[in-house]
Design an enzyme around this catalytic site. Structure first.
Site, mmCIF file in Angstrom:
data_model
loop_
_atom_site.group_PDB
_atom_site.id
_atom_site.type_symbol
_atom_site.label_atom_id
_atom_site.label_comp_id
_atom_site.label_asym_id
_atom_site.label_seq_id
_atom_site.Cartn_x
_atom_site.Cartn_y
_atom_site.Cartn_z
ATOM 1 C CG PHE A 350 -1.865 -1.040 1.415
ATOM 2 C CD1 PHE A 350 -3.158 -0.900 0.951
ATOM 3 C CD2 PHE A 350 -1.522 -2.227 2.058
ATOM 4 C CE1 PHE A 350 -4.097 -1.914 1.111
ATOM 5 C CE2 PHE A 350 -2.439 -3.249 2.227
ATOM 6 C CZ PHE A 350 -3.730 -3.091 1.748
ATOM 7 C CG ASP A 351 1.039 5.905 -1.559
ATOM 8 O OD1 ASP A 351 2.166 6.140 -1.109
ATOM 9 O OD2 ASP A 351 0.212 6.798 -1.840
#
Length: 661
Positions: A350-351
């Site tokens: 995930f960013d």
């Protein structure tokens, strides 16, 4: 078998051509069955000459074989010999050996199965095509001080359109007058209406549509609430989010899944094998004690039994249904490969900013120190910070106004930024400093060890801290942070429950910020201080360890990392052209909680594809030996053959009702 996954043009000929419109194929099939049964009744109940019976069966041949012949000719022109061709050969062969009724029955059941299959598949296609009906056909435009109604295709960039209460919005644009609640379910899948308001200053309007705040933009096909609003058109009809969505969803059929590619390879050698086997069986009378006609009948029956019709449709029907279901929930899955790959994930990267967090700083602490009165402290901070244009200052003043109901009354002045330190200002004609430790120390303001320790602890937890001094003494401490989304923790718990073992944050932020967020929401690990190229390297490392990995981000800054992952998933893609283009999967709303749904849908799709493959291959495996040894007639073979085809299509259509619960 490409006749089941035909192009739009072929489908068009099927569904809309003919004397009965789009149901012509079904009616032709029914007429074929009618004349078949008339022939059987004439044979059983009358003593009419065979000529009359054959005429009835020939008419049945015509209606049952009409569309089959059209498709077979189309395939032969392309150098392809597939199921339609095999069925025609079988029917003609049956007629040749005098089994007119069996040939008529074959074409009747095959055409009926084909027609019902097209009808069932159209349910999935219409689910996608219904997106196109969301867009209104007309728009009310302000021109030359009057309001005129024009077709949406005639709208121009910068036109101002009037949206009446409870009507569909005719163009993607920015609200310039009024406020209303908009039902965006058709685009983003959000169940609750979203509040929209006019953009504050049109002179300062960003150049790009996706740079405008969500609260100010509206999309084609969404439904206005109870108030009149005026919208400035920023995208032409053909470039609107809904138009791009329809185009992309209609294109996904061309992107074959791994299982589809595998079944295609299987068919390439299996069909020639069947033709060779049938050809050999035609001469079985040379070895076996049977007539030429008996050998031909056996060969024709095996030809019908071995046609991999259900196998060919088993995967495309499930892929189409799965993609249609996702589109109805505001998730665009771009092709069968992405749909299948989602179901095999065990690792997701995930960013941080805007994906796991809200993407904007929030005030997390406002602590008055040294016996300074809290309300006066908050009043001082909001007065000073309201004068600054710095994003952190805006966040602090906004949250104090909202959380403590304190409004500035212009008691601060002479604000000036001190580079790399903070700001200074006058409040009630007395000097105020808001910034880091260096700013206060340079102005001879004493900071106790206890406060320094408090600041250090907050920094370790990922907060950005500021100290506040007034009248030459320290009076308070502020901290801000990009806080986790409310739904992030529950989403990660759900992902763990469905078998996602490793969840990693990749962020350009400091490592301690990443660690803090990871701890709060339950991530497996966090990697901080990453540039876009570092994220790509991190994805490649994870792929080496885990093989299949998804990257979830905004689809813009994370595009390189997404391109290197097995599946790139873009958040909040409705407003971003780049995200729609780069991602394999686009969550059109900003809702991370759709992730468990889409992964669950993918796994259900894979499960149904496996079921369909077992059904289709199982029926062929049973039919070939039973027909080879003469236990099954052409009628029984075609009945089981078409029955299995319908079963796999209906099984696939169950995906249209899929819910994660």
């Amino acid at each position: 078998m490409s006749n089941h996954t035909h192009s739009e043009n072929e489908a068009h000929a099927h569904e809309h051509g003919g004397v009965f419109g789009e149901k012509t194929e079904l009616y032709f099939s029914i007429l074929s069955g009618l004349f078949f049964f008339i022939g059987i009744l004439l044979e059983k109940l009358t003593n009419l000459p065979n000529t009359y019976l054959i005429i009835s069966f020939i008419i049945a041949f015509f209606f049952g074989g009409y569309f089959t012949t059209i498709e077979a000719i189309g395939k032969i022109k392309k150098g392809e010999f597939e199921i339609d061709f095999l069925m025609l050969v079988a029917a003609i062969g049956a007629a040749y050996i005098g089994k007119w009724e069996e040939g008529a029955l074959l074409l009747f059941l095959f055409s009926l199965g084909h027609a019902l299959e097209h009808y069932a598949m159209n349910k999935a296609k219409k689910s996608i095509e219904s997106l196109g009906e969301l867009s209104p056909k007309k728009a009310l435009v302000k021109r030359n001080n009057t309001t005129v109604e024009v077709a949406v295709e005639e709208l121009k960039i910068n036109d101002v359109i009037i949206i009446k209460p409870n009507t569909k919005i005719a163009a993607d644009g920015v609200v310039i007058k009024g406020k209303s609640s908009i039902n965006q379910a058709s685009i983003t899948g959000e169940s609750m209406p979203v509040d929209k308001e006019a953009y504050s200053s049109l002179e300062a309007l960003p150049k790009h549509f996706n740079e405008i705040e969500e609260k100010n933009v509206v999309y084609t096909g969404t439904i206005n609430g109870d108030n009149v609003i005026e919208v400035k058109v920023l995208k032409l009809n053909e470039d609107s989010t809904i138009s791009r969505l329809i185009k992309m969803v209609s294109e996904v059929e061309t992107k074959k899944s791994p299982t589809q590619l595998l079944t295609k390879k299987f068919e390439k050698w299996f069909v020639p094998f069947v033709i060779i086997l049938v050809f050999v069986l035609c001469f079985a009378y040379l070895i076996l004690d049977e007539t030429v006609n008996e050998s031909l009948y056996r060969a024709i029956t095996v030809l019908v039994a071995a046609s991999p019709c259900a196998l060919a449709i088993s995967t495309p029907s499930a892929v189409l249904s799965g993609i249609a279901r996702a589109a109805n929930r505001g998730v665009l899955i771009k092709g069968g490969r992405a749909l299948e790959d989602l179901g095999s994930l065990t690792t997701i990267a995930f960013d941080k900013t805007g994906t796991l967090t809200e993407g904007k700083p929030r005030l997390t602490n406002a602590i008055a120190l040294n016996n300074f009165e809290e309300k006066e402290f908050l009043k001082l901070v909001v007065e000073v910070e309201s004068l600054s244009n710095h994003p952190l200052a805006k966040a602090i003043s906004k949250d104090i106004k909202e959380q403590y109901a304190i409004q500035p009354s212009n008691e601060a002045s002479n604000i000036s930024a001190v580079q790399g330190r903070g700001v200074s200002a006058d409040y009630k004609k007395t000097k105020v400093f808001i910034g880091n430790e260096k700013l206060l120390e340079e102005n001879q303001i004493i900071i106790s060890q206890e406060v320094k320790k408090q600041v250090k602890n907050l920094l370790a937890e990922g907060h950005t801290t500021m100290l506040v001094a007034f009248d030459n003494r320290l009076i308070g401490l502020l901290s801000v942070m990009d806080v986790p989304r409310e739904s992030a923790k529950d989403t990660l718990i759900k992902l763990k429950k469905i078998g996602i073992k490793r969840m990693v944050m990749l962020t350009g932020d400091h490592q301690n910020v990443g660690d803090s967020i990871a701890k709060q929401i339950g991530l497996t690990e966090a990697k901080g201080n990453l540039l876009p190229e570092d994220k790509v390297a991190a994805i490649q490392q994870l792929k080496e360890a885990e093989t299949r990995i998804a990257m979830v981000g905004d689809g813009v800054n994370d595009a390189p990392a997404m391109a290197n992952s097995t599946v790139g998933i873009a958040m909040g893609a409705a407003g971003s052209d780049v995200a729609l283009e780069t991602a394999d999967v686009a969550l059109l709303s900003d809702k991370i909680e759709n992730l468990p749904f889409v992964i669950g849908l993918s796994r259900k799709s894979k499960s149904i594809i496996k079921q369909n493959l077992w059904i289709s291959l199982g029926v062929v495996a049973i039919l070939i030996p039973t027909t080879l040894f003469g236990f099954a007639s052409i009628g029984l073979a075609v009945l089981m053959h078409e029955g299995s085809t319908l079963i796999v299509v209906l099984n696939a259509l169950r995906l249209l009702k899929y819910n994660e619960n």
